[in-house]
Design a protein around this motif. Structure first.
Motif, short mmCIF file in Angstrom:
data_model
loop_
_atom_site.label_atom_id
_atom_site.label_comp_id
_atom_site.label_asym_id
_atom_site.label_seq_id
_atom_site.Cartn_x
_atom_site.Cartn_y
_atom_site.Cartn_z
N VAL A 126 -5.68 -5.43 2.20
CA VAL A 126 -5.44 -4.14 1.53
C VAL A 126 -7.09 -3.59 0.95
CG1 VAL A 126 -4.63 -2.89 -0.28
CG2 VAL A 126 -2.75 -4.11 0.88
N ALA A 145 -6.58 -1.64 -6.41
CA ALA A 145 -5.27 -0.83 -5.64
C ALA A 145 -4.04 -2.15 -5.84
CB ALA A 145 -5.00 -0.47 -4.49
N TYR A 146 -5.04 -3.23 -5.03
CA TYR A 146 -4.09 -4.20 -4.90
C TYR A 146 -3.44 -5.37 -6.13
CZ TYR A 146 -2.06 -8.32 -1.95
OH TYR A 146 -1.05 -9.56 -2.70
N GLY A 152 1.34 0.21 -4.51
CA GLY A 152 -0.13 -1.11 -5.09
C GLY A 152 0.76 -2.27 -6.29
N ALA A 208 0.69 -1.00 0.38
CA ALA A 208 0.00 0.20 -0.69
C ALA A 208 0.46 1.24 -0.18
CB ALA A 208 -1.43 0.07 1.13
#
Length: 448
Positions: free
Chosen positions: A269, A201-202, A40, A36
């Motif tokens: 996440v 995002a991950y 990412g 994070a």
């Protein structure tokens, strides 16, 4: 006369023990928060690559040295040395590994104690003991001392039972439990509002985020997530049967470790974004992601509180997961100094475990009662300085000092045709030249 050495009774037992050593709090919170904070999904891609081009070759060095010597780290490095200078260096590096493993365990037990305390909190809350619940979640020396003692006792009990009845038996119980809990929590979190944003995002890489700093950070994560540099994998390798193929087992350990780290990201996440959706602050006032204890002990409990009664059960599952991850790593760290005491000092396993465990607990106690001054210092000395330096030393011993014919003979045990494989054509020079340079680059980056 040293006590008889133990041995893993099966491939599965070794894999669970080795993966358990690698899979700890660094995987469950360290990897996802690094993801994070470092671009990412781009960080994930780089990490997955580096796990195999850096961590796997160094893991192989530790396993090969350990199985060849069938001794603790001091005797193993002395045993492959070729002269008085290298034997002296082996003694120094071996004792360095014992000291660093002990220092890591001394602060690790404190953090694991926090997880135990937070695991107890939902049970206490369910019975209405509010003052006890406040004590469990408040950061006090008394609370930390109590739960560090409990966690240290659990670790010592497993190590005292031996390799097969202690390390192997408990690893084969705890690791599947960890995986089941992890998957159940992922299924629950992904059903909550905000989780999809975290998942994007991950999993959706933006390669414009790539930078030298990101790559070096991923390199450090890949190296440290496999418990390399302090002799834990060397010791576990010394308990392996000669019939096993080391390259295959090393690859499986790396795959399991990377797989669980990646899977942990699927939990942490999205959970952060679920917490943000529920109104919990996940970024500091300076815009930095809350990581480490701030994430685990502030952000996620705040998320559980928003879930009502179901949040208590989710909290139980989560902190059970964290406790299991802590325990599977701590037993491998304690085994490093215990093996030395058994083989070099002639102690039996139980007295050796008690002696070493109490010494490390005393160090933990000193840290607890001088937390502000010592905790960060011990973490920095052991992980930022000790592990990389020892990692470089292990590469030098495997690549430069150990005679090549002896190395080949050891790898041929369980893999007779290895000389004809791509592994043998690449690995010896790779661990000699590339790995030390990569670790040195990560070390310099972390120091600067």
């Amino acid at each position: 006369m040293s006590a008889p050495r133990g041995q893993f009774s099966s491939n599965f037992g070794f894999l669970m023990a080795a993966a358990g050593s690698a899979v700890g709090l660094g995987n469950i919170w360290g990897f996802p928060t690094n993801v994070a904070a470092n671009g990412g999904a781009a960080f994930v891609v780089v990490y997955l690559i580096l796990a195999f081009i850096l961590a796997y070759p160094v893991l192989m060095a530790e396993l090969a040295i350990g199985r060849h010597a069938r001794r603790n780290m001091v005797q193993a490095l002395r045993g492959i040395s070729t002269g008085p200078v290298s034997r002296g260096a082996g003694t120094l590096a071996g004792f360095g590994g014992i000291v660093v493993a002990s220092l890591i365990l001394s602060f690790y037990a404190i953090v694991a104690g926090w997880m135990l305390a937070h695991l107890a909190d939902p049970f206490v809350t369910l019975v209405g003991a509010e003052r006890s619940a406040e004590w469990l979640t408040a950061n006090s020396a008394a609370r930390n001392f109590t739960f560090t003692a409990i966690f240290s006792g659990l670790t010592m009990a497993i190590i005292a039972a031996g390799v097969e009845k202690g390390i192997e038996r408990w690893s084969t119980l705890l690791m599947p439990s960890l995986i089941i809990l992890l998957l159940l929590l992922i299924a629950y979190v992904l059903s909550q509002p905000g989780a999809i944003a975290g998942l994007e995002a991950y999993l959706m890489p933006d390669f414009s985020e790539l930078s030298p700093e990101l790559m070096l950070s991923a390199m450090g994560q890949a190296f440290f997530s496999l418990s390399l540099g302090v002799g834990t994998m060397l010791i576990y390798g010394s308990y392996l049967s000669k019939q096993e193929s080391l390259p295959r087992l090393g690859a499986l350990v790396t795959l399991i470790d990377v797989g669980i780290a990646f899977t942990a990201g699927l939990l942490i996440v999205p959970a952060m974004y679920v917490a943000q959706e529920a109104g919990t602050q996940i970024f500091s006032d300076g815009g930095q992601l809350m990581a480490g204890p701030d994430l685990i002990l502030q952000v996620l409990p705040a998320l559980f509180d928003t879930m009502g009664t179901s949040g208590l059960f989710v909290a139980i599952a989560f902190f059970a997961l964290m406790t299991i991850a802590s325990l599977t790593s701590s037993i491998s760290m304690l085994e490093v100094p215990v093996a030395f005491c058994i083989e070099n000092l002639g102690l039996k396993r139980r007295p050796a475990t008690l002696l070493v465990g109490l010494v490390i607990f005393c160090i933990s106690s000193v840290i607890i009662f001088n937390f502000g001054a010592l905790f960060g210092l011990v973490v920095s000395v052991s992980t930022e300085y000790g592990q990389p330096i020892l990692g470089i030393a292990l590469c030098i011993f495997a690549g430069w000092i150990w005679r090549r014919d002896q190395l080949l003979k050891e790898l041929q045990e369980g893999h007779p045709d290895i000389e004809k494989t791509l592994f043998w054509k690449i690995w010896p020079w790779y661990v000699r030249l590339v790995c030390p340079l990569l670790i040195l680059a990560a070390f310099i980056q972390s120091v600067l």
